[in-house]
Design a protein around this motif. Structure first.
Motif, PDB file in Angstrom:
ATOM      1  N   THR A  29      -4.786 -45.113  66.804  1.00 54.67           N
ATOM      2  CA  THR A  29      -4.723 -43.794  66.094  1.00 54.67           C
ATOM      3  C   THR A  29      -5.012 -42.684  67.401  1.00 54.67           C
ATOM      4  O   THR A  29      -4.920 -41.691  67.354  1.00 54.67           O
ATOM      5  N   CYS A  30      -5.929 -43.145  68.019  1.00 56.46           N
ATOM      6  CA  CYS A  30      -6.215 -42.568  69.515  1.00 56.46           C
ATOM      7  C   CYS A  30      -6.295 -43.687  70.620  1.00 56.46           C
ATOM      8  O   CYS A  30      -6.590 -44.573  70.668  1.00 56.46           O
ATOM      9  N   MET A  31      -5.416 -42.916  71.567  1.00 57.06           N
ATOM     10  CA  MET A  31      -5.504 -43.624  72.819  1.00 57.06           C
ATOM     11  C   MET A  31      -5.623 -42.774  74.159  1.00 57.06           C
ATOM     12  O   MET A  31      -5.508 -41.515  74.215  1.00 57.06           O
ATOM     13  N   GLY A  32      -6.095 -43.480  75.317  1.00 55.66           N
ATOM     14  CA  GLY A  32      -6.576 -42.554  76.340  1.00 55.66           C
ATOM     15  C   GLY A  32      -6.893 -43.206  77.639  1.00 55.66           C
ATOM     16  O   GLY A  32      -6.851 -44.527  77.763  1.00 55.66           O
ATOM     17  N   TRP A  33      -7.298 -42.364  78.354  1.00 56.79           N
ATOM     18  CA  TRP A  33      -7.774 -43.044  79.669  1.00 56.79           C
ATOM     19  C   TRP A  33      -9.131 -42.542  80.116  1.00 56.79           C
ATOM     20  O   TRP A  33      -9.671 -41.428  79.880  1.00 56.79           O
ATOM     21  N   PHE A  34      -9.820 -43.463  80.549  1.00 60.35           N
ATOM     22  CA  PHE A  34     -11.430 -43.329  81.246  1.00 60.35           C
ATOM     23  C   PHE A  34     -11.260 -43.655  82.666  1.00 60.35           C
ATOM     24  O   PHE A  34     -10.340 -44.428  82.976  1.00 60.35           O
ATOM     25  N   ARG A  35     -12.246 -43.143  83.593  1.00 55.94           N
ATOM     26  CA  ARG A  35     -12.336 -43.607  84.833  1.00 55.94           C
ATOM     27  C   ARG A  35     -13.827 -43.934  84.945  1.00 55.94           C
ATOM     28  O   ARG A  35     -14.621 -43.225  84.418  1.00 55.94           O
ATOM     29  N   GLN A  36     -14.092 -44.725  86.043  1.00 59.49           N
ATOM     30  CA  GLN A  36     -15.435 -45.072  86.577  1.00 59.49           C
ATOM     31  C   GLN A  36     -15.501 -45.541  87.995  1.00 59.49           C
ATOM     32  O   GLN A  36     -14.644 -46.029  88.433  1.00 59.49           O
ATOM     33  N   VAL A  37     -16.580 -44.937  88.276  1.00 58.99           N
ATOM     34  CA  VAL A  37     -16.970 -45.114  90.080  1.00 58.99           C
ATOM     35  C   VAL A  37     -18.131 -45.657  89.928  1.00 58.99           C
ATOM     36  O   VAL A  37     -18.868 -45.589  89.149  1.00 58.99           O
ATOM     37  N   PRO A  38     -18.277 -46.759  90.693  1.00 62.58           N
ATOM     38  CA  PRO A  38     -19.722 -47.722  90.969  1.00 62.58           C
ATOM     39  C   PRO A  38     -20.868 -46.850  90.768  1.00 62.58           C
ATOM     40  O   PRO A  38     -21.007 -45.689  91.337  1.00 62.58           O
ATOM     41  N   GLY A  39     -21.945 -47.131  90.008  1.00 63.99           N
ATOM     42  CA  GLY A  39     -22.832 -46.499  89.867  1.00 63.99           C
ATOM     43  C   GLY A  39     -23.019 -45.279  88.722  1.00 63.99           C
ATOM     44  O   GLY A  39     -24.054 -44.631  88.766  1.00 63.99           O
ATOM     45  N   ALA A  46      -8.232 -38.356  79.787  1.00 61.47           N
ATOM     46  CA  ALA A  46      -7.070 -37.530  78.940  1.00 61.47           C
ATOM     47  C   ALA A  46      -6.754 -38.548  77.863  1.00 61.47           C
ATOM     48  O   ALA A  46      -6.919 -40.063  77.739  1.00 61.47           O
ATOM     49  N   PHE A  47      -6.553 -37.838  76.615  1.00 57.58           N
ATOM     50  CA  PHE A  47      -5.978 -38.638  75.424  1.00 57.58           C
ATOM     51  C   PHE A  47      -5.164 -38.071  74.634  1.00 57.58           C
ATOM     52  O   PHE A  47      -4.749 -36.849  74.680  1.00 57.58           O
ATOM     53  N   ILE A  48      -4.710 -38.917  73.771  1.00 56.33           N
ATOM     54  CA  ILE A  48      -3.514 -38.388  72.867  1.00 56.33           C
ATOM     55  C   ILE A  48      -3.713 -39.144  71.364  1.00 56.33           C
ATOM     56  O   ILE A  48      -4.019 -40.467  71.449  1.00 56.33           O
ATOM     57  N   PHE A  64      -3.080 -33.477  85.394  1.00 58.82           N
ATOM     58  CA  PHE A  64      -2.807 -34.939  84.829  1.00 58.82           C
ATOM     59  C   PHE A  64      -1.818 -34.597  83.675  1.00 58.82           C
ATOM     60  O   PHE A  64      -2.160 -33.579  82.907  1.00 58.82           O
ATOM     61  N   THR A  65      -0.764 -35.505  83.253  1.00 54.08           N
ATOM     62  CA  THR A  65      -0.290 -35.410  81.821  1.00 54.08           C
ATOM     63  C   THR A  65      -0.500 -36.863  81.071  1.00 54.08           C
ATOM     64  O   THR A  65       0.082 -37.588  81.670  1.00 54.08           O
ATOM     65  N   VAL A  66      -0.817 -36.737  79.869  1.00 57.88           N
ATOM     66  CA  VAL A  66      -0.850 -37.960  79.139  1.00 57.88           C
ATOM     67  C   VAL A  66       0.165 -38.146  78.246  1.00 57.88           C
ATOM     68  O   VAL A  66       0.592 -36.892  77.552  1.00 57.88           O
ATOM     69  N   SER A  67       1.113 -39.030  78.194  1.00 56.69           N
ATOM     70  CA  SER A  67       2.088 -39.061  77.143  1.00 56.69           C
ATOM     71  C   SER A  67       2.456 -40.543  76.704  1.00 56.69           C
ATOM     72  O   SER A  67       1.499 -41.406  77.009  1.00 56.69           O
ATOM     73  N   CYS A  92      -7.601 -47.739  80.428  1.00 54.56           N
ATOM     74  CA  CYS A  92      -6.680 -47.598  79.211  1.00 54.56           C
ATOM     75  C   CYS A  92      -7.404 -47.999  78.098  1.00 54.56           C
ATOM     76  O   CYS A  92      -8.173 -48.845  78.093  1.00 54.56           O
ATOM     77  N   ALA A  93      -7.762 -46.993  77.097  1.00 53.99           N
ATOM     78  CA  ALA A  93      -8.585 -47.514  76.057  1.00 53.99           C
ATOM     79  C   ALA A  93      -7.810 -47.011  74.737  1.00 53.99           C
ATOM     80  O   ALA A  93      -6.984 -46.070  74.724  1.00 53.99           O
TER      81      ALA A  93
END
Length: 124
Positions: A29-39, A46-48, A64-67, A92-93
């Motif tokens: 129902t919701c999908m998107g992207w997260f990002r993480q750097v150490p620490g 971005a979410f769709i 950025f464009t999410v699709s 991706c989540a």
């Protein structure tokens, strides 16, 4: 749960572009992207929503464009004008219950039940 597999990360020079892909066993129902750097904490990018509405972090708006491709069960993140500060592991989540309607960003990483393994993006 949704099985998610990311691809498309890599190294690119500042100002360049990359496209990340996330192959999903089914759409959430919701999908998107997260990002993480150490620490640092994992941050939303971005979410769709299932109805197609999109939400972006301020730091990536306009770049950025999410699709999604419903026929291929694939989520994309097109990244342009990349900056060194975009360097991170991108995840991706997906979730099968929550909605991520535009205009009211209330969700965080803890609200998503399914995660991919991550793909590294390095901008130099």
């Amino acid at each position: 749960h949704v099985q998610l597999v990311e691809s498309g990360g890599g190294s690119v020079q500042a100002g360049g572009s990359l496209r990340l892909s996330c192959s999903a066993s089914r759409y959430g129902t919701c999908m998107g992207w997260f990002r993480q750097v150490p620490g640092k904490e994992r941050e939303g990018v971005a979410f769709i929503d299932r109805d197609g509405g999109t939400t972006y972090a301020e730091s990536v708006k306009g770049r950025f464009t999410v699709s999604k491709d419903n026929a291929k069960n694939t989520l994309y993140l097109q990244m342009a004008s990349l900056k060194p500060e975009d360097t991170a592991m991108y995840y991706c989540a997906a979730d099968l219950l929550i909605r991520c309607l535009p205009g009211s960003w209330w969700w965080s990483s803890g609200d998503f039940s399914s995660w991919g393994q991550g793909t590294q993006v390095t901008v130099s």
